[in-house]
Structures are given as C-alpha cells and as structure tokens.
Write an enzyme that holds these catalytic residues in place. Structure first.
Site, mmCIF file in Angstrom:
data_model
loop_
_atom_site.group_PDB
_atom_site.id
_atom_site.type_symbol
_atom_site.label_atom_id
_atom_site.label_comp_id
_atom_site.label_asym_id
_atom_site.label_seq_id
_atom_site.Cartn_x
_atom_site.Cartn_y
_atom_site.Cartn_z
ATOM 1 N N ILE A 142 24.230 -43.408 -16.736
ATOM 2 C CA ILE A 142 24.725 -43.321 -15.270
ATOM 3 C C ILE A 142 26.236 -42.939 -15.160
ATOM 4 C CG2 ILE A 142 25.550 -45.335 -14.443
ATOM 5 C CD1 ILE A 142 23.630 -45.424 -12.106
ATOM 6 N N ASN A 191 29.962 -57.711 -10.144
ATOM 7 C CA ASN A 191 29.822 -59.314 -10.196
ATOM 8 C C ASN A 191 30.769 -59.587 -9.038
ATOM 9 O OD1 ASN A 191 32.646 -59.860 -11.144
ATOM 10 N ND2 ASN A 191 31.821 -59.368 -12.949
ATOM 11 N N GLY A 241 28.061 -54.563 -19.631
ATOM 12 C CA GLY A 241 26.918 -53.619 -19.085
ATOM 13 C C GLY A 241 27.472 -52.398 -18.384
ATOM 14 N N VAL A 242 26.565 -52.173 -17.521
ATOM 15 C CA VAL A 242 26.939 -50.772 -16.689
ATOM 16 C C VAL A 242 28.462 -50.870 -16.048
ATOM 17 C CG1 VAL A 242 25.601 -51.386 -14.604
ATOM 18 C CG2 VAL A 242 25.774 -49.206 -15.514
ATOM 19 N N ASP A 243 28.395 -52.345 -15.816
ATOM 20 C CA ASP A 243 29.958 -52.309 -15.073
ATOM 21 C C ASP A 243 31.104 -51.923 -15.937
ATOM 22 O OD1 ASP A 243 31.727 -53.282 -13.256
ATOM 23 O OD2 ASP A 243 31.453 -55.328 -13.453
ATOM 24 N N SER A 256 20.653 -56.206 -11.719
ATOM 25 C CA SER A 256 20.170 -57.631 -12.244
ATOM 26 C C SER A 256 19.468 -57.550 -13.270
ATOM 27 C CB SER A 256 19.614 -58.374 -10.908
ATOM 28 O OG SER A 256 20.521 -58.859 -9.891
ATOM 29 N N GLY A 279 20.017 -56.711 -16.277
ATOM 30 C CA GLY A 279 20.395 -56.851 -17.641
ATOM 31 C C GLY A 279 20.988 -58.299 -17.807
ATOM 32 N N TYR A 306 21.988 -60.435 -15.677
ATOM 33 C CA TYR A 306 21.528 -61.428 -14.744
ATOM 34 C C TYR A 306 20.093 -61.683 -14.821
ATOM 35 C CZ TYR A 306 25.921 -61.157 -12.283
ATOM 36 O OH TYR A 306 27.351 -61.197 -11.701
HETATM 37 N N1 AR6 Z 1 23.771 -46.441 -17.489
HETATM 38 C C1 AR6 Z 1 22.546 -46.918 -16.871
HETATM 39 N N2 AR6 Z 1 22.154 -48.171 -16.922
HETATM 40 C C2 AR6 Z 1 22.955 -49.023 -17.693
HETATM 41 C C3 AR6 Z 1 24.122 -48.604 -18.394
HETATM 42 C C4 AR6 Z 1 24.561 -47.267 -18.495
HETATM 43 N N3 AR6 Z 1 25.558 -46.657 -18.841
HETATM 44 N N4 AR6 Z 1 24.433 -49.639 -18.952
HETATM 45 C C5 AR6 Z 1 23.631 -50.789 -18.783
HETATM 46 N N5 AR6 Z 1 22.577 -50.329 -18.232
HETATM 47 P P1 AR6 Z 1 23.590 -55.144 -16.661
HETATM 48 P P2 AR6 Z 1 23.279 -57.027 -14.412
HETATM 49 C C6 AR6 Z 1 21.539 -51.038 -17.560
HETATM 50 O O1 AR6 Z 1 23.680 -56.161 -17.386
HETATM 51 O O2 AR6 Z 1 21.915 -57.538 -15.109
HETATM 52 C C7 AR6 Z 1 28.261 -57.323 -16.014
HETATM 53 O O3 AR6 Z 1 29.025 -57.943 -16.950
HETATM 54 C C8 AR6 Z 1 21.098 -52.115 -18.319
HETATM 55 O O4 AR6 Z 1 20.206 -51.528 -19.320
HETATM 56 O O5 AR6 Z 1 24.821 -54.000 -16.514
HETATM 57 O O6 AR6 Z 1 23.363 -56.810 -12.742
HETATM 58 C C9 AR6 Z 1 28.683 -57.338 -14.567
HETATM 59 O O7 AR6 Z 1 29.949 -57.616 -14.228
HETATM 60 C C10 AR6 Z 1 20.076 -52.990 -17.211
HETATM 61 O O8 AR6 Z 1 18.821 -52.262 -17.031
HETATM 62 O O9 AR6 Z 1 23.832 -55.598 -14.755
HETATM 63 C C11 AR6 Z 1 27.892 -58.686 -14.100
HETATM 64 O O10 AR6 Z 1 28.901 -59.868 -14.676
HETATM 65 C C12 AR6 Z 1 20.941 -52.604 -16.030
HETATM 66 O O11 AR6 Z 1 22.041 -51.431 -16.352
HETATM 67 C C13 AR6 Z 1 26.652 -58.656 -14.602
HETATM 68 O O12 AR6 Z 1 26.844 -57.837 -15.966
HETATM 69 C C14 AR6 Z 1 21.647 -53.621 -15.343
HETATM 70 O O13 AR6 Z 1 22.106 -54.607 -16.653
HETATM 71 C C15 AR6 Z 1 25.537 -58.244 -13.601
HETATM 72 O O14 AR6 Z 1 24.563 -58.097 -14.452
#
Ligand code: AR6
Length: 174
Positions: free
Chosen positions: A14, A27, A35-37, A120, A122, A124
């Site tokens: 993204i 968060n 993750g994406v954050d 959520s 990943g 979460y």
């Molecule tokens: N581009 C697109 N999608 C992505 C990318 C990217 N670069 N990286 C990961 N994903 P997550 P959550 C996908 O864990 O579950 C953080 O530490 C990933 O495969 O990023 O909402 C925050 O600070 C998954 O499908 O977010 C919070 O503490 C989706 O993005 C917590 O994680 C979401 O995964 C939030 O958890």
C-alpha cells in the site's frame, strides 16, 4: 458510475500507491507499530509520527487524517480496528465503523481516491472470511450514498487475501 465500478482489488504494498489517501491500520496511540503501520511510518518518514503525536490517539472504530509526507499518497487516514476476541465484543460494528469513518473523511477533505489495507486482519487476528465481506459491503453502502471518494482500492499484501476479496466481490455482485 455505479458503486461496483468504483471499487478495485489489487495485490501489493500500500505504501507504493499514488492515491489521494492510504489508510493505516493503526493502534490507539497512533504512534506506530508493526505490520502495515510500520511500513507506512518507514516510508513516510519521521514527520508522520511527529504529526500523529499531536492527535491525542484514536478510539477503536474511529479515524484521523494526516499528511502523507514522503509517501506517494498525499494523506494518511489512521484508523484503529478491533482486536478479534471471538466475535461477541462488537467487533463487526467496530470494523464497519473504521471503513465508514475513513470514507467520511474523504468526503470532508474532498479526496477522490483511497486505498485500504485489510484492517484488523493481521496482528489483531480478525478472520479474513469474516472481515472481507464487512469491508466490501460497508464500502459499497457508503459509495451508493456519496459521490466521494470516486475510487476505492482494497490493497492485499498476499495472494490468499487477494483471492478472498475477489471471491467476496464476485459473490456480492451476483
Ligand atoms: N501493504 C498492504 N497491506 C499490508 C502491508 C503493506 N505494506 N503490510 C501488512 N499488510 P496489520 P491489524 C496487511 O497487522 O491487524 C500494528 O502493529 C497484512 O497482511 O498491519 O489491524 C498496529 O500498530 C494484513 O492483511 O494490522 C497495531 O498495533 C493487514 O495489512 C496492529 O498492528 C493488516 O495487518 C494492528 O493490527
């Protein structure tokens, strides 16, 4: 244009997308994470966390907007998805609210193009077969009622998620 023509499913990172706004699955602190954050903060640079620090955090199901700094995207909408606890703690309504409040910020800021990650799904722990229909249905319902955003992309990091979105879109379209 009908609402279906205004959504796309793409596979990729993204942070690379040249849209008006990308959504961050953040968060409650809005101060970064994994993750994406983590990927968004790394690509945007340190000015992003500095702006986020002024926002006073964000409640689950709500969203806040910042600039995009070094990203190709002009803005970032930071939303906080629910942690999955089995489905009886209002997770579905909170997840739908993430999509609605993010889309509403597009209306308020005149943003035409937006990309969402699978909020959520990943760290979460939200099961993708439950989360994806909520993402697609909530977005479509919003687009039917609003002219902005003009175009919504669901950005899938991996193939399984991409296939799930395609399946859900095909099923809902029938
Ligand atoms: N581009 C697109 N999608 C992505 C990318 C990217 N670069 N990286 C990961 N994903 P997550 P959550 C996908 O864990 O579950 C953080 O530490 C990933 O495969 O990023 O909402 C925050 O600070 C998954 O499908 O977010 C919070 O503490 C989706 O993005 C917590 O994680 C979401 O995964 C939030 O958890």
């Amino acid at each position: 244009m009908n609402a279906w023509e205004r959504i796309s499913v793409v596979q990729g990172n993204i942070v690379k997308l040249p849209v008006d706004v990308i959504v961050n699955a953040a968060n409650n602190t809005l101060l970064g994470g994994g993750g994406v954050d983590g990927a968004i903060h790394r690509a945007a640079g340190l000015k992003l966390v500095a702006e986020c620090a002024l926002l006073g955090g964000c409640k689950t199901g709500q969203a806040k907007i910042t600039k995009g700094y070094n990203l190709p995207a002009k803005h970032v909408i930071h939303t906080v998805g629910p942690v999955w606890h089995g489905g009886n703690r209002d997770e579905a309504e909170l997840l739908a609210s993430c999509y609605r409040t993010s889309l509403q910020l597009c209306v308020e800021h005149g943003l035409k193009t937006i990309a969402f990650p699978a909020i959520s799904c990943g760290v979460y722990g939200y099961p993708i077969e439950e989360a994806v229909p909520i993402a697609v249905r909530t977005t479509l319902e919003f687009l039917v009622e609003h002219e902005l955003p003009e175009w919504v992309q669901f950005c899938c990091f991996d193939k399984d998620l991409f296939e799930e979105y395609q399946k859900v879109v095909a099923t809902l379209k029938e």
